[in-house]
Design a protein around this motif. Structure first.
Motif, short mmCIF file in Angstrom:
data_model
loop_
_atom_site.label_atom_id
_atom_site.label_comp_id
_atom_site.label_asym_id
_atom_site.label_seq_id
_atom_site.Cartn_x
_atom_site.Cartn_y
_atom_site.Cartn_z
N LEU A 30 0.82 -1.20 0.00
CA LEU A 30 0.00 0.00 0.00
C LEU A 30 0.87 1.27 0.00
O LEU A 30 0.53 2.25 -0.66
CB LEU A 30 -0.94 0.01 1.22
CG LEU A 30 -2.04 -1.05 1.21
CD1 LEU A 30 -2.77 -1.06 2.54
CD2 LEU A 30 -3.00 -0.82 0.06
N TYR A 31 1.98 1.21 0.70
CA TYR A 31 2.90 2.34 0.73
C TYR A 31 3.42 2.66 -0.67
O TYR A 31 3.39 3.81 -1.11
CB TYR A 31 4.06 2.03 1.69
CG TYR A 31 5.03 3.16 1.91
CD1 TYR A 31 4.81 4.11 2.89
CD2 TYR A 31 6.18 3.27 1.13
CE1 TYR A 31 5.69 5.15 3.10
CE2 TYR A 31 7.08 4.30 1.34
CZ TYR A 31 6.83 5.23 2.33
OH TYR A 31 7.71 6.26 2.53
N ASP A 33 2.06 1.81 -3.47
CA ASP A 33 0.96 2.16 -4.37
C ASP A 33 0.34 3.53 -4.08
O ASP A 33 -0.16 4.18 -5.00
CB ASP A 33 -0.15 1.10 -4.30
CG ASP A 33 0.30 -0.25 -4.83
OD1 ASP A 33 1.35 -0.32 -5.50
OD2 ASP A 33 -0.41 -1.24 -4.56
N HIS A 34 0.34 3.96 -2.83
CA HIS A 34 -0.47 5.13 -2.46
C HIS A 34 0.30 6.32 -1.88
O HIS A 34 -0.28 7.39 -1.73
CB HIS A 34 -1.55 4.71 -1.44
CG HIS A 34 -2.51 3.72 -1.98
ND1 HIS A 34 -3.47 4.04 -2.91
CD2 HIS A 34 -2.65 2.38 -1.73
CE1 HIS A 34 -4.18 2.96 -3.21
NE2 HIS A 34 -3.70 1.94 -2.51
N TRP A 35 1.57 6.16 -1.56
CA TRP A 35 2.32 7.23 -0.89
C TRP A 35 2.27 8.54 -1.68
O TRP A 35 1.89 9.59 -1.15
CB TRP A 35 3.77 6.81 -0.66
CG TRP A 35 4.63 7.92 -0.16
CD1 TRP A 35 5.45 8.72 -0.89
CD2 TRP A 35 4.73 8.39 1.18
NE1 TRP A 35 6.07 9.64 -0.08
CE2 TRP A 35 5.64 9.46 1.19
CE3 TRP A 35 4.14 8.00 2.39
CZ2 TRP A 35 5.97 10.15 2.35
CZ3 TRP A 35 4.48 8.69 3.53
CH2 TRP A 35 5.38 9.74 3.51
N ASN A 37 0.42 9.64 -4.23
CA ASN A 37 -0.91 10.21 -4.42
C ASN A 37 -1.46 10.78 -3.11
O ASN A 37 -2.10 11.83 -3.10
CB ASN A 37 -1.86 9.16 -5.00
CG ASN A 37 -3.20 9.75 -5.37
OD1 ASN A 37 -3.27 10.86 -5.88
ND2 ASN A 37 -4.25 9.00 -5.10
N LEU A 38 -1.21 10.09 -2.01
CA LEU A 38 -1.68 10.56 -0.71
C LEU A 38 -1.03 11.91 -0.37
O LEU A 38 -1.71 12.84 0.07
CB LEU A 38 -1.37 9.53 0.38
CG LEU A 38 -1.80 9.89 1.80
CD1 LEU A 38 -3.30 10.10 1.89
CD2 LEU A 38 -1.35 8.78 2.77
N ARG A 41 -2.68 14.65 -2.49
CA ARG A 41 -4.01 15.01 -1.97
C ARG A 41 -3.91 15.83 -0.68
O ARG A 41 -4.64 16.79 -0.49
CB ARG A 41 -4.83 13.74 -1.71
CG ARG A 41 -5.25 13.02 -2.99
CD ARG A 41 -6.00 11.75 -2.70
NE ARG A 41 -7.33 12.05 -2.16
CZ ARG A 41 -8.15 11.13 -1.67
NH1 ARG A 41 -7.78 9.85 -1.63
NH2 ARG A 41 -9.33 11.47 -1.20
N ASP A 75 -11.32 0.15 0.67
CA ASP A 75 -10.72 1.27 -0.05
C ASP A 75 -9.57 1.82 0.78
O ASP A 75 -9.72 2.80 1.51
CB ASP A 75 -11.78 2.34 -0.30
CG ASP A 75 -11.29 3.45 -1.21
OD1 ASP A 75 -10.14 3.37 -1.68
OD2 ASP A 75 -12.07 4.40 -1.44
N ALA A 77 -6.98 3.59 0.04
CA ALA A 77 -6.59 4.97 -0.25
C ALA A 77 -7.46 5.93 0.56
O ALA A 77 -6.95 6.90 1.15
CB ALA A 77 -6.70 5.26 -1.74
N SER A 78 -8.76 5.70 0.59
CA SER A 78 -9.66 6.56 1.36
C SER A 78 -9.41 6.43 2.86
O SER A 78 -9.46 7.42 3.60
CB SER A 78 -11.12 6.20 1.07
OG SER A 78 -11.43 6.47 -0.26
N PHE A 81 -6.29 8.37 3.60
CA PHE A 81 -6.57 9.80 3.48
C PHE A 81 -7.33 10.30 4.70
O PHE A 81 -7.02 11.36 5.25
CB PHE A 81 -7.34 10.07 2.19
CG PHE A 81 -7.58 11.53 1.92
CD1 PHE A 81 -6.52 12.38 1.63
CD2 PHE A 81 -8.86 12.05 1.93
CE1 PHE A 81 -6.74 13.73 1.37
CE2 PHE A 81 -9.09 13.39 1.68
CZ PHE A 81 -8.03 14.23 1.39
#
Length: 193
Positions: A30-31, A33-35, A37-38, A41, A75, A77-78, A81
């Motif tokens: 997850l890190y 994949d999402h770091w 973009n997070l 945002r 989810d 990512a949500s 966030f």
């Protein structure tokens, strides 16, 4: 009875530890994949800080590690966030409270906050320092010694007595005389005399 309960608690603790260990692989994925973009945002919400978006993202991933079953997240990512947003709001509240405390401290001490320092204030402060230096230069060596030891070094009358051999009453009279000279010089500078 207590032994069964203790075994149950130990088993629960092992399950939580095993779940967290299993979560690390998921969290690493997850890190990756999402770091990025997070952080983007969070930058849209908080700007460059404070609080800094990268710090909030790190907080979110730290909380995610504590979460017992990351594989069940629908989810992620949500979820990340939301954790980061909540952490950011907490930090902003902390910053507001800290600034209010600092402002209250400045106002009670009659100190000008750093963001309100102006050339005029700097000039006035330098003038006051110069007047104080001139007044200190007029003190007797004994008055200067007592003033420095008491007001600048924070020594007690007992410590000054031990170091210099003067009585406490003499130290008190000498300090009062020195402070009187300084106050008179400041009153004259401010035009109160």
């Amino acid at each position: 009875m207590n032994l069964r309960r203790l075994k149950s608690v130990a088993a629960d603790a092992r399950q939580i530890a095993d779940a967290r260990a299993g979560n690390l692989g998921v969290v690493e994925r997850l890190y990756r994949d999402h770091w990025k973009n997070l952080c983007v945002r969070l930058r849209r919400v908080f700007g460059n800080g404070p609080p800094e978006p990268e710090d909030l993202a790190q907080t979110a991933f730290t909380k995610l590690i504590e979460y017992t079953d990351t594989a069940r997240l629908n989810d992620p990512a949500s979820f990340l966030f939301r954790i980061a947003i909540n952490a950011g709001r907490d930090r902003r509240r902390h910053i507001v409270r800290a600034n209010a405390l600092i402002e209250a401290q400045f106002s009670s001490e009659d100190i000008e906050p750093v963001d309100r320092i102006t050339p005029s204030n700097v000039y006035e402060t330098r003038e006051c320092i110069a007047v104080t230096e001139q007044a200190i230069a007029t003190l007797t060596p004994k008055q200067r010694e007592v003033l420095i030891r008491s007001r600048l070094r924070g020594e007690t009358f007992e410590q000054i007595q031990d170091a210099c051999g003067w009585s406490k009453a003499d130290i008190s009279r000498t300090l009062q005389a020195a402070l009187g000279v300084l106050q008179s010089a400041m009153r004259e500078y401010l035009g109160h005399e």
